[in-house]
Design a protein around this motif. Sequence first.
Motif, PDB file in Angstrom:
ATOM      1  N   ASP A 144       0.825  -1.204   0.000  1.00 21.87           N
ATOM      2  CA  ASP A 144       0.000   0.000   0.000  1.00 21.87           C
ATOM      3  C   ASP A 144       0.866   1.264   0.000  1.00 21.87           C
ATOM      4  O   ASP A 144       2.006   1.242   0.443  1.00 21.87           O
TER       5      ASP A 144
ATOM      6  N   ASP B  48       0.362   3.894   1.803  1.00 21.84           N
ATOM      7  CA  ASP B  48       0.311   4.684   3.031  1.00 21.84           C
ATOM      8  C   ASP B  48       1.377   4.318   4.065  1.00 21.84           C
ATOM      9  O   ASP B  48       1.351   4.822   5.176  1.00 21.84           O
TER      10      ASP B  48
ATOM     11  N   GLN C 285       1.772   1.803   5.861  1.00 23.19           N
ATOM     12  CA  GLN C 285       1.328   1.085   7.055  1.00 23.19           C
ATOM     13  C   GLN C 285       2.045  -0.262   7.172  1.00 23.19           C
ATOM     14  O   GLN C 285       2.279  -0.762   8.250  1.00 23.19           O
TER      15      GLN C 285
ATOM     16  N   ARG D  28      -1.383   4.842   9.653  1.00 24.30           N
ATOM     17  CA  ARG D  28      -1.182   5.551   8.406  1.00 24.30           C
ATOM     18  C   ARG D  28      -0.292   6.759   8.639  1.00 24.30           C
ATOM     19  O   ARG D  28      -0.490   7.497   9.587  1.00 24.30           O
TER      20      ARG D  28
HETATM   21 MG    MG Z   1      -3.943   1.638   4.706  1.00 23.33          MG
END
Ligand code: MG
Length: 332
Positions: A112, A114, A116, A217
Amino acid sequence: MENNSTEFKQKIPILYLVVPCYNEEEVIERSMQVLGDKMRRLQRAGKIEAGSKVMFVNDGSKDRTLRLLHTAAKEDALFSVVSLAGNYGHQSAILAGMMTAKEYADAVVTIDADLQQDIEALDKFIDSYMAGCEVVYGVRNDRHSDGVFKKGSATLYYNLMHLLGSRVITNHADYRLMSRKALEALAEYQETNLFLRGLIPTMGFPSDVVYFDVKAREAGHSKYTLSKMMTLAMDGITSMSTRPLRMISVLGMGVCIFSCVMLVINLVDWANGNNVPGYTTTMTVSLLIGGITLLSLGIIGEYIGKIYMETKHRPRYIIDTIVWKKEEEESS
Ligand code: MG
Ligand code: UDP
């Protein structure tokens, strides 16, 4: 799988990181920096080949995401940008990225935008790949960064999926390495209703699991709205299992038996001259049966909807542009 470093089954890979991005302007510059830095370190350590890249997939962002990505990709050959014609959703975005990347890469990792998912786990992914795994699943250690609702719904969801016969890996969310061979196999699956997490474990191939920590995030907010999450959950069930249909049949049979018993009881009552004014019972039973019928129709409808969409053979994504440093903008 044990990694025996003296006996690698694979040669050092050209690795592509595929990163789906939907309205990620708050975090994208930071991700480019973090992911790019990690790739350079891996390259220096001789764990990945020169020519490895970070491939961002812009999933129809409406903010500055695409502009920021293009700026970076035109300056730095490490970055490339596949831009989709519209918002096709997370699953289609990573599919588009993987299918584009497999033409150039020996292994592809989806992650992803972000930050994370812990990028440092990449070393372990590569170790498993070198030891001969074609698929490596990233599994999150715990869910302390999630709210109570997300944690609870996730647990419920994975239990339900297993109950319904799906082979999803608990707490694995598309942070995953796939070799080119596995990607070629995935390309053979032509279904429109894509649920990669359920599909990939059914393909076979030697695989491994890598555990990683999930962080909050870095910036921006979740792009998975409740309705997107519900859609993913429904798709996950109906695209992997027909067990709900079987359950309807069993339920229907149960209700039939129950009605027969009720009929006999009523007939006996009637023969004995007991005309009970059983309004409540009648209402309850007819409402119950009405409810079950509607629910069953709904479930069957879900499957018919799936069949309908599949018969159209629509493309699962449309690529608008691909940008990287050498060949400037090329349309397809
Ligand atoms: Mg995420
Ligand atoms: N994403 C996407 N298309 C969408 C929704 C999300 O490409 O329609 C991307 C998003 O940019 C992110 C990843 O999918 O890189 C996971 O989304 P998010 O972090 O919002 O989900 P969460 O971690 O909250 O489940």
